[in-house]
Design an enzyme around this catalytic site. Structure first.
Site, PDB file in Angstrom:
ATOM      1  N   HIS A 183      19.596   2.571   0.005  1.00  0.00           N
ATOM      2  CA  HIS A 183      18.446   3.455  -0.161  1.00  0.00           C
ATOM      3  C   HIS A 183      17.405   2.932  -1.148  1.00  0.00           C
ATOM      4  CE1 HIS A 183      16.328   7.259  -0.214  1.00  0.00           C
ATOM      5  NE2 HIS A 183      16.526   7.422  -1.516  1.00  0.00           N
ATOM      6  N   ALA A 234       9.411   9.586   1.712  1.00  0.00           N
ATOM      7  CA  ALA A 234      10.100  10.291   0.617  1.00  0.00           C
ATOM      8  C   ALA A 234      10.143  11.785   0.929  1.00  0.00           C
ATOM      9  CB  ALA A 234       9.392  10.031  -0.699  1.00  0.00           C
ATOM     10  N   LYS A 256       1.780  -5.208   4.816  1.00  0.00           N
ATOM     11  CA  LYS A 256       2.449  -5.998   5.860  1.00  0.00           C
ATOM     12  C   LYS A 256       2.343  -5.368   7.248  1.00  0.00           C
ATOM     13  CE  LYS A 256       6.971  -6.716   5.630  1.00  0.00           C
ATOM     14  NZ  LYS A 256       8.277  -7.338   5.399  1.00  0.00           N
ATOM     15  N   SER A 285       0.819  -1.213   0.000  1.00  0.00           N
ATOM     16  CA  SER A 285       0.000   0.000   0.000  1.00  0.00           C
ATOM     17  C   SER A 285       0.855   1.267   0.000  1.00  0.00           C
ATOM     18  CB  SER A 285      -0.942  -0.008   1.209  1.00  0.00           C
ATOM     19  OG  SER A 285      -0.172  -0.174   2.387  1.00  0.00           O
ATOM     20  N   GLY A 286       1.946   1.245  -0.748  1.00  0.00           N
ATOM     21  CA  GLY A 286       2.705   2.472  -0.998  1.00  0.00           C
ATOM     22  C   GLY A 286       2.040   3.219  -2.156  1.00  0.00           C
ATOM     23  N   GLY A 328      11.330  14.953  -3.412  1.00  0.00           N
ATOM     24  CA  GLY A 328      10.240  15.289  -4.314  1.00  0.00           C
ATOM     25  C   GLY A 328       9.998  14.305  -5.428  1.00  0.00           C
ATOM     26  N   LEU A 354       9.225   8.206  -7.362  1.00  0.00           N
ATOM     27  CA  LEU A 354       7.803   8.482  -7.114  1.00  0.00           C
ATOM     28  C   LEU A 354       7.071   8.634  -8.441  1.00  0.00           C
ATOM     29  CD1 LEU A 354       7.976  10.967  -4.082  1.00  0.00           C
ATOM     30  CD2 LEU A 354       7.715   8.487  -4.059  1.00  0.00           C
ATOM     31  N   GLU A 392       8.910   0.148  -6.713  1.00  0.00           N
ATOM     32  CA  GLU A 392      10.326  -0.205  -6.493  1.00  0.00           C
ATOM     33  C   GLU A 392      10.606  -1.700  -6.647  1.00  0.00           C
ATOM     34  OE1 GLU A 392      12.071   1.780  -3.128  1.00  0.00           O
ATOM     35  OE2 GLU A 392      13.856   0.505  -3.201  1.00  0.00           O
ATOM     36  N   GLU A 407      17.973  18.708  -7.907  1.00  0.00           N
ATOM     37  CA  GLU A 407      18.704  17.662  -7.185  1.00  0.00           C
ATOM     38  C   GLU A 407      19.827  17.170  -8.083  1.00  0.00           C
ATOM     39  OE1 GLU A 407      15.547  15.844  -3.972  1.00  0.00           O
ATOM     40  OE2 GLU A 407      15.587  14.886  -5.916  1.00  0.00           O
ATOM     41  N   ARG A 467      24.441  10.104  -7.666  1.00  0.00           N
ATOM     42  CA  ARG A 467      24.515   9.569  -6.297  1.00  0.00           C
ATOM     43  C   ARG A 467      25.671   8.608  -6.077  1.00  0.00           C
ATOM     44  NH1 ARG A 467      18.305   8.709  -4.525  1.00  0.00           N
ATOM     45  NH2 ARG A 467      18.025  10.953  -4.398  1.00  0.00           N
ATOM     46  N   HIS A 508      22.403   5.947  -0.727  1.00  0.00           N
ATOM     47  CA  HIS A 508      22.221   7.403  -0.685  1.00  0.00           C
ATOM     48  C   HIS A 508      23.415   7.999   0.055  1.00  0.00           C
ATOM     49  CE1 HIS A 508      20.473  11.346  -0.041  1.00  0.00           C
ATOM     50  NE2 HIS A 508      19.438  11.013  -0.794  1.00  0.00           N
ATOM     51  N   ARG A 551      19.703   5.184 -10.191  1.00  0.00           N
ATOM     52  CA  ARG A 551      18.487   6.001 -10.315  1.00  0.00           C
ATOM     53  C   ARG A 551      18.785   7.485 -10.156  1.00  0.00           C
ATOM     54  NH1 ARG A 551      14.580   8.003  -6.621  1.00  0.00           N
ATOM     55  NH2 ARG A 551      15.587   6.920  -4.886  1.00  0.00           N
TER      56      ARG A 551
HETATM   57  P1  FAD Z   1       6.563   1.311  -0.711  1.00  0.00           P
HETATM   58  O1  FAD Z   1       6.090   2.670  -0.536  1.00  0.00           O
HETATM   59  O2  FAD Z   1       7.829   0.926  -0.036  1.00  0.00           O
HETATM   60  O3  FAD Z   1       5.405   0.362  -0.205  1.00  0.00           O
HETATM   61  C1  FAD Z   1       5.575  -1.029  -0.130  1.00  0.00           C
HETATM   62  C2  FAD Z   1       4.352  -1.625   0.506  1.00  0.00           C
HETATM   63  O4  FAD Z   1       4.415  -3.041   0.421  1.00  0.00           O
HETATM   64  C3  FAD Z   1       4.203  -1.312   1.975  1.00  0.00           C
HETATM   65  O5  FAD Z   1       2.843  -1.073   2.213  1.00  0.00           O
HETATM   66  C4  FAD Z   1       4.649  -2.601   2.666  1.00  0.00           C
HETATM   67  O6  FAD Z   1       4.087  -2.805   3.929  1.00  0.00           O
HETATM   68  C5  FAD Z   1       4.129  -3.608   1.684  1.00  0.00           C
HETATM   69  N1  FAD Z   1       4.734  -4.930   1.742  1.00  0.00           N
HETATM   70  C6  FAD Z   1       6.034  -5.285   1.671  1.00  0.00           C
HETATM   71  N2  FAD Z   1       6.145  -6.623   1.705  1.00  0.00           N
HETATM   72  C7  FAD Z   1       4.895  -7.121   1.807  1.00  0.00           C
HETATM   73  C8  FAD Z   1       4.354  -8.419   1.892  1.00  0.00           C
HETATM   74  N3  FAD Z   1       5.107  -9.526   1.894  1.00  0.00           N
HETATM   75  N4  FAD Z   1       3.008  -8.557   1.980  1.00  0.00           N
HETATM   76  C9  FAD Z   1       2.195  -7.470   2.019  1.00  0.00           C
HETATM   77  N5  FAD Z   1       2.656  -6.222   1.926  1.00  0.00           N
HETATM   78  C10 FAD Z   1       3.989  -6.049   1.821  1.00  0.00           C
HETATM   79  N6  FAD Z   1      11.912   8.659  -4.304  1.00  0.00           N
HETATM   80  C11 FAD Z   1      11.638   9.781  -4.983  1.00  0.00           C
HETATM   81  O7  FAD Z   1      11.297   9.720  -6.167  1.00  0.00           O
HETATM   82  N7  FAD Z   1      11.711  10.996  -4.372  1.00  0.00           N
HETATM   83  C12 FAD Z   1      12.074  11.141  -3.073  1.00  0.00           C
HETATM   84  O8  FAD Z   1      12.122  12.244  -2.549  1.00  0.00           O
HETATM   85  C13 FAD Z   1      12.401   9.975  -2.335  1.00  0.00           C
HETATM   86  N8  FAD Z   1      12.796  10.057  -1.046  1.00  0.00           N
HETATM   87  C14 FAD Z   1      12.982   8.911  -0.329  1.00  0.00           C
HETATM   88  C15 FAD Z   1      13.285   9.003   1.027  1.00  0.00           C
HETATM   89  C16 FAD Z   1      13.399   7.846   1.789  1.00  0.00           C
HETATM   90  C17 FAD Z   1      13.724   7.957   3.251  1.00  0.00           C
HETATM   91  C18 FAD Z   1      13.234   6.577   1.169  1.00  0.00           C
HETATM   92  C19 FAD Z   1      13.374   5.318   1.976  1.00  0.00           C
HETATM   93  C20 FAD Z   1      12.972   6.487  -0.178  1.00  0.00           C
HETATM   94  C21 FAD Z   1      12.837   7.646  -0.937  1.00  0.00           C
HETATM   95  N9  FAD Z   1      12.530   7.581  -2.302  1.00  0.00           N
HETATM   96  C22 FAD Z   1      12.277   8.723  -2.990  1.00  0.00           C
HETATM   97  C23 FAD Z   1      12.237   6.301  -2.937  1.00  0.00           C
HETATM   98  C24 FAD Z   1      10.710   6.102  -2.967  1.00  0.00           C
HETATM   99  O9  FAD Z   1      10.149   6.616  -1.788  1.00  0.00           O
HETATM  100  C25 FAD Z   1      10.333   4.645  -3.085  1.00  0.00           C
HETATM  101  O10 FAD Z   1      11.056   4.028  -4.091  1.00  0.00           O
HETATM  102  C26 FAD Z   1       8.841   4.511  -3.404  1.00  0.00           C
HETATM  103  O11 FAD Z   1       8.088   5.225  -2.448  1.00  0.00           O
HETATM  104  C27 FAD Z   1       8.439   3.075  -3.430  1.00  0.00           C
HETATM  105  O12 FAD Z   1       7.025   3.007  -3.482  1.00  0.00           O
HETATM  106  P2  FAD Z   1       6.317   1.606  -3.591  1.00  0.00           P
HETATM  107  O13 FAD Z   1       4.869   1.879  -3.649  1.00  0.00           O
HETATM  108  O14 FAD Z   1       6.943   0.812  -4.670  1.00  0.00           O
HETATM  109  O15 FAD Z   1       6.713   0.874  -2.227  1.00  0.00           O
HETATM  110  C1  SIN Z   2      16.194  12.671  -1.317  1.00  0.00           C
HETATM  111  O1  SIN Z   2      15.333  13.463  -0.936  1.00  0.00           O
HETATM  112  O2  SIN Z   2      17.407  12.867  -1.290  1.00  0.00           O
HETATM  113  C2  SIN Z   2      15.726  11.380  -1.849  1.00  0.00           C
HETATM  114  C3  SIN Z   2      15.314  11.559  -3.221  1.00  0.00           C
HETATM  115  C4  SIN Z   2      15.251  10.239  -3.909  1.00  0.00           C
HETATM  116  O3  SIN Z   2      15.529   9.199  -3.324  1.00  0.00           O
HETATM  117  O4  SIN Z   2      14.932  10.276  -5.097  1.00  0.00           O
END
Ligand code: FAD
Ligand code: SIN
Length: 543
Positions: free
Chosen positions: A346, A50, A39, A13-14, A53, A387, A370, A120, A285, A238, A381
């Protein structure tokens, strides 16, 4: 064991999973509804954290063009990005922003209500939109969550982990076995469409910016079901996580600070980035990370420092409220003090191979966000492209399912029944945990950090594989575990091996993968593919 039926099962649920659910719910032929499982708590993934941006090439940003964004992404990807995917995602970025606005997401604007763009690393022009200063993920995730909660055709299970995909005799994915970690119960969810949106795998490393849920579950269950994984060796570190270890992950100090002029320095305030790249703090990076790492090694420092004291306290509090407050909680006033920073795992560029519509090699299984290797990021990346990828890939996937047959048959074949039986035979609830899972997880994370980290070699990678094999022996799981921690450890072991094997196979340095025994980039760029072999050993091939 409970059995249920849904037209679509979304695992995670990301931002990727939520966006897909909202778009899917617009179709009228999903008669059995949509189930999202998560999870932990619904918002607990990387998305919420995140900061910097989301990239968007907006028509009213006169300095920017799709061509320029494509070029920056391809340069950063070091020859391994897929042009078609990059072009598709970049071209659709403006549309993605409009969609997010329609779901109630609010991006930061200036006093004339024009979107604000920031810069960035390795971007040619300011093109990054943000919410709440440095709380972009929170802004988008909460907007989408409110919209999802208003949809009656979307069911939600929290604290529920997908542990195995159901595959039938024709090799088609038919759903998943899920496990509720609060009441220790299993459920077989039958679904004609399974969308993996489980995020990344930073928790395989001792130091990571990723939350505790990022244990590579999606990559592991897809691999076991026969999905093709690509470029698993490319883990992005990172450069600037806050070098304070009192939480189970590292707090991020956004790259956007360097976009606003912050400098990397040593304890005496001396800058060092010019030695490594002419773009200095705004190099890609991988370069900034290796520069910091190398300074830390040479000076025997635990961390380097980031200096943003040229900005006023008022500006910093407004532009970076989350970072300002977190640092203050740790007795660092960023308007006066240097911020201690060091690299941390990261983002995973590799993952389940898909096309630009999230289609995997297995019928009925899709991957977005991801967990997927869509071809956008290549070997490295570009900041804030993730995002954007989550939203565009989710949107592309749903559009590609316009004529999909969401009806799931009530007939369950023998192969699926056999998988279900595995989880019915034992009363796992009462089983006593045999091994110290926490200790094994900690050991594994140390092995990965020390040997499969920022700098690798044949020696460190082979050492890692031997030590992971020891952990596997001690863990001694035969596939069915007794609780969430054990399932996670099993997944972490599987994927750690895949990363180390892929890294061993890549005898060059490219993007985030640096081999000190092969420091140069080969002329020809090749992907690494890995797929489970018939006898359970991973089968690695390149092309
Ligand atoms: P996620 O948002 O990680 O969600 C994964 C979901 O899957 C969660 O709900 C989790 O509970 C669930 N899950 C995992 N395993 C299971 C399972 N076995 N069963 C059920 N559910 C499960 N990217 C940018 O573009 N810009 C940014 O500014 C940026 N900043 C960041 C800052 C931080 C601190 C981090 C960690 C990452 C950042 N990133 C950024 C990267 C970006 O946030 C992620 O790559 C992106 O949000 C991933 O989204 P997603 O929906 O794929 O997964
Ligand atoms: C950050 O804000 O530095 C993270 C951005 C990203 O992971 O893309």
């Amino acid at each position: 064991m409970k059995k249920s039926k849904y037209s679509a099962l979304i695992i995670g649920s990301g931002i990727a999973g939520l966006f897909a659910a909202l778009e899917l719910s617009k179709y009228k032929n999903l008669h059995d509804g949509i189930l999202i499982i998560s999870k932990g708590k619904l918002d607990e993934g990387s998305s919420k954290h995140a900061q910097g941006g989301m990239v968007a090439v907006m028509e009213d940003n006169k300095k920017d063009t799709v061509e320029s964004h494509i070029k920056d992404t391809l340069v950063s990807g070091c020859g391994l990005s897929e042009f078609g995917t990059v072009e598709n995602i970049s071209t659709n970025s403006c549309y993605a922003v409009e969609k997010l606005l329609s779901y109630g997401v609010k991006f930061d604007c200036d006093e004339n209500n024009n979107l604000k763009f920031t810069l960035e690393g390795a971007h040619s022009v300011p093109r990054i939109l943000h919410c709440g200063g440095d709380a972009t993920g929170f802004g988008i995730e909460s907007g989408l969550l409110s919209a999802v909660k208003n949809k009656s055709d979307i069911s939600i299970y929290e604290n529920t982990m997908a542990i195995e995909l159901l595959k039938d005799k024709t090799e088609r994915i038919k759903g998943a076995i899920i496990y509720n970690s609060q009441n220790c119960s299993y459920e077989a969810v039958i679904s004609s469409c399974v969308i993996l949106a489980t995020g990344g795998m930073g928790q395989l490393y001792k130091y990571t910016t990723n939350p505790y849920v990022a244990t590579a579950d999606g990559q592991a269950i897809a691999y076991r079901a026969g999905a093709k994984l690509r470029d698993m060796e490319f883990m992005q570190f990172h450069p600037t996580s806050l070098a304070i270890d009192k939480y189970n992950n590292r707090f991020l100090i956004s790259e956007a600070l360097r976009g606003e002029g912050a400098k990397l320095v040593d304890l005496d305030g001396n800058q060092f980035m010019a030695k490594y790249d002419k773009r200095k703090e705004l190099a890609t990076r991988d370069i900034v990370t290796r520069a910091i790492y190398s300074e830390m090694q040479n000076l025997k420092y635990h961390n380097m420092y980031l200096d943003i004291t040229h900005h006023s306290k008022e500006f910093l509090q407004k532009r970076f409220p989350t970072i300002f407050n977190m640092c203050l909680e740790n007795h660092i006033d960023i308007s006066k003090d240097l911020i201690p920073v060091s690299p941390a795992a990261h983002y995973s560029m590799g993952g389940v191979e898909t096309d630009a519509n999230g289609k995997t090699n297995l019928d009925g299984l899709f991957a977005i966000g991801e967990v997927a290797s869509s071809g956008l990021h290549g070997a490295n990346r570009l900041a804030s492209n993730s995002l954007l990828e989550c939203v565009v890939m989710a949107d592309n996937l749903v559009k590609s399912l316009k004529d999909y047959n969401f009806t799931c048959s009530d007939i369950i074949d023998e192969k699926v029944l056999n998988i279900m039986k595995k989880y019915q035979q034992t009363d796992y609830e009462n089983e006593v945990q045999k091994t110290n899972i926490y200790e094994l997880k900690t050991r594994l994370k140390n092995i990965m950090w020390n040997n499969v980290g920022i700098i690798r070699s044949q020696i460190t990678l082979k050492k890692a594989l031997n030590e992971i094999a020891d952990i596997e022996k001690e863990f001694n799981s035969d596939g069915v575990c007794s609780n969430k921690e054990e399932y996670e450890l099993a997944n972490m072991i599987t994927v750690s091996k895949l990363i180390a094997e892929s890294a061993l196979n890549r005898e060059e340095s490219r993007g985030s993968h640096y081999r000190e025994d092969f420091p140069f980039q080969k002329e020809e760029a090749e992907h690494t593919y890995i797929k489970r072999g018939i006898e359970n050993n991973g089968e690695i091939f390149t092309s």
